[in-house]
Motif scaffolding. Structure first.
Motif, PDB file in Angstrom:
ATOM      1  N   GLY A 184       0.776  -1.218   0.000  1.00  0.00           N
ATOM      2  CA  GLY A 184       0.000   0.000   0.000  1.00  0.00           C
ATOM      3  C   GLY A 184       0.817   1.283   0.000  1.00  0.00           C
ATOM      4  N   SER A 185       0.092   2.397  -0.068  1.00  0.00           N
ATOM      5  CA  SER A 185       0.694   3.725   0.007  1.00  0.00           C
ATOM      6  C   SER A 185       0.550   4.249   1.431  1.00  0.00           C
ATOM      7  CB  SER A 185      -0.001   4.677  -0.972  1.00  0.00           C
ATOM      8  OG  SER A 185      -1.405   4.641  -0.793  1.00  0.00           O
ATOM      9  N   PRO A 186       1.643   4.438   2.158  1.00  0.00           N
ATOM     10  CA  PRO A 186       1.564   4.869   3.564  1.00  0.00           C
ATOM     11  C   PRO A 186       1.509   6.387   3.689  1.00  0.00           C
ATOM     12  CG  PRO A 186       3.821   4.322   3.003  1.00  0.00           C
ATOM     13  CD  PRO A 186       3.013   4.121   1.755  1.00  0.00           C
ATOM     14  N   ASN A 259      -3.000   7.783   9.955  1.00  0.00           N
ATOM     15  CA  ASN A 259      -2.318   7.061   8.891  1.00  0.00           C
ATOM     16  C   ASN A 259      -3.361   6.497   7.931  1.00  0.00           C
ATOM     17  OD1 ASN A 259      -0.669   4.083   8.259  1.00  0.00           O
ATOM     18  ND2 ASN A 259       0.360   6.026   7.944  1.00  0.00           N
ATOM     19  N   ARG A 261      -3.811   4.018   4.447  1.00  0.00           N
ATOM     20  CA  ARG A 261      -3.169   3.047   3.557  1.00  0.00           C
ATOM     21  C   ARG A 261      -4.162   2.625   2.477  1.00  0.00           C
ATOM     22  NH1 ARG A 261       2.258   1.321   5.662  1.00  0.00           N
ATOM     23  NH2 ARG A 261       2.382   2.589   7.539  1.00  0.00           N
ATOM     24  N   ARG A 268      -6.983   6.657  -3.498  1.00  0.00           N
ATOM     25  CA  ARG A 268      -6.007   7.396  -2.684  1.00  0.00           C
ATOM     26  C   ARG A 268      -6.142   8.901  -2.897  1.00  0.00           C
ATOM     27  NH1 ARG A 268       0.541   7.447  -3.705  1.00  0.00           N
ATOM     28  NH2 ARG A 268       1.194   8.153  -1.620  1.00  0.00           N
ATOM     29  N   LEU A 331      -0.918  -3.928   3.293  1.00  0.00           N
ATOM     30  CA  LEU A 331      -0.942  -2.470   3.231  1.00  0.00           C
ATOM     31  C   LEU A 331       0.304  -1.816   3.828  1.00  0.00           C
ATOM     32  CD1 LEU A 331      -4.717  -1.766   3.866  1.00  0.00           C
ATOM     33  CD2 LEU A 331      -3.437  -1.584   1.730  1.00  0.00           C
ATOM     34  N   GLY A 333       3.965  -0.267   3.518  1.00  0.00           N
ATOM     35  CA  GLY A 333       4.504   0.524   2.408  1.00  0.00           C
ATOM     36  C   GLY A 333       5.928   0.130   2.058  1.00  0.00           C
TER      37      GLY A 333
END
Length: 394
Positions: A184-186, A259, A261, A268, A331, A333
């Motif tokens: 995932g994108s943190p 945060n 994710r 996103r 998830l 990163g």
């Protein structure tokens, strides 16, 4: 053909890989400060001969194995940094640096790539093309070392890239394969709610930032549960809530951090606006104001199907189908995604989970450790897959 050669890792090389890993574990350095680590890597690579070695960033190392004829360029990446964690393991090679620990397996990643380079040098005269070994600094801290290395030109001419992560949730020795989105994108956000403080006995004379903040926290959970398709992989977690210093005083401000994710770049992009809409509505309803900051971390790791298929088939060929597992995305990163924005690539997991050996603790845990029996498997897969990728049209 080189790709059809049976790859064998001798006991001497296995001993070296474990020795390198234990040295790195004992001497960890955090992101952007990997001075001794990078020098150790440079010295080991130099001892092999046959490589062109450069330092494109202060603590990043790139080694090039150039074959006898032109051809494709395949890159392999390992991260080298540690974490600001105090190790609790009772090991002969436990960290000697107070408050710093290899609690995510990067020591193993580095040792495997050193072993891969040493073994592939034996095939130099048969290689058409180039193999580029990237020892990357600062994976654990945004903006991440990958983007710096890319700016320094280390991906110029590269056709594809592969990388791995030792993974304690996966049974030791197994290879974890994931097609498409894998990690995932943190992202993170920071929020200040500005109310008006006062005496706890006279709440009607205040604008209660804690009560407003509590409503914000509760309603932010509705974004994932009620605003996003439940089949999408999204997590929104509140990780900090700070306000007040006295038991009888309602504070004027509250600071909240969280945060986020996700795997889908489209989803996103919508989340910051969703968060701010909730915050704006609640604070406005209670005559408060707010300050909002949203920070994008690494992009999602998205594997190329053709290269992933090559890794999967190679792993099955070497270890058997029972040792290769299709896994679900996670998830966590990884800035390996930065390379995948430049060229197609595949990131895969190597299992190290073994409760009997105490290597089942989660990543970033003070008792994290790795099953070293998995390291030679990573080298064997890297070597065999790289030789195949140099020759195949993927």
């Amino acid at each position: 053909m080189v790709a059809s050669v049976e790859v064998k890792i001798g006991n001497s090389l296995v001993d070296d890989i474990i020795k390198w890993r234990r040295y790195l574990h004992q001497n960890p350095e955090i992101s952007y400060l990997e001075t001794k680590t990078s020098q150790f890597i440079y010295d080991i690579l130099s001892s092999f001969g046959g490589l062109e070695i450069t330092r494109p960033t202060p603590t990043g190392i790139v080694a090039r194995l150039i074959g006898t004829k032109p051809g494709k360029i395949v890159a392999i990446r390992a991260d080298i940094d540690a974490l600001p964690i105090q190790e609790l393991n009772d090991l002969a090679y436990a960290s000697e640096n107070e408050g710093v620990m290899h609690a995510c397996g990067h020591d193993g990643h580095t040792a495997m790539l050193l072993g891969t380079a040493k073994l592939l040098i034996e095939y130099k005269d048969q290689i058409e093309g180039e193999i580029r070994f990237i020892f990357q600094h600062a994976e654990e801290m945004t903006p991440g070392g990958a983007s710096e290395l890319i700016k320094a030109g280390v991906m110029e001419g590269v056709d594809c890239i592969i990388g791995t992560h030792l993974w304690s949730p996966l049974e030791s020795g197994k290879i974890g394969i994931c097609y498409g989105p894998m990690m995932g994108s943190p992202d993170s956000f920071f929020l200040t709610i500005n109310g008006s403080g006062g005496h706890a006995a006279l709440p009607h004379q205040t604008i209660d930032s804690i009560a407003i903040g509590a409503q914000v926290v509760t309603n932010l959970q509705h974004i994932v549960s009620r605003k996003i398709d439940p089949l999408e992989n999204v997590v929104l977690s509140i990780t900090q809530f700070q306000g007040g210093s006295e038991w009888h005083v309602i504070p004027g401000t509250v600071d909240i951090a969280g945060n986020v994710r996700s795997l889908n770049p489209s989803i996103r992009g919508k989340i910051p606006g969703m968060i701010e809409k909730v915050v704006k509505g609640i604070t406005s309803a209670h005559d408060a104001s707010y300050e909002f900051e949203y920070s994008h971390g690494f992009n999602p790791v998205i594997n190329n199907d053709l290269i992933t298929q090559e890794i999967e088939s190679t792993a099955q060929e070497i270890f058997g189908s029972a040792q290769v597992e299709r896994i679900k995305p996670v998830l966590a990163g990884e800035d390996f995604s930065a390379y995948q924005k430049i060229v197609p690539g595949c990131f895969f997991f190597i299992g190290i989970g073994n409760e009997k050996r105490g290597t089942h603790y989660p990543h970033h845990h003070p008792r994290f450790n790795i099953d070293e029996d998995a390291l030679p498997k990573g080298v064997e897969l890297f070597v065999k897959a790289t030789l195949k990728l140099l020759q195949n049209n993927v």
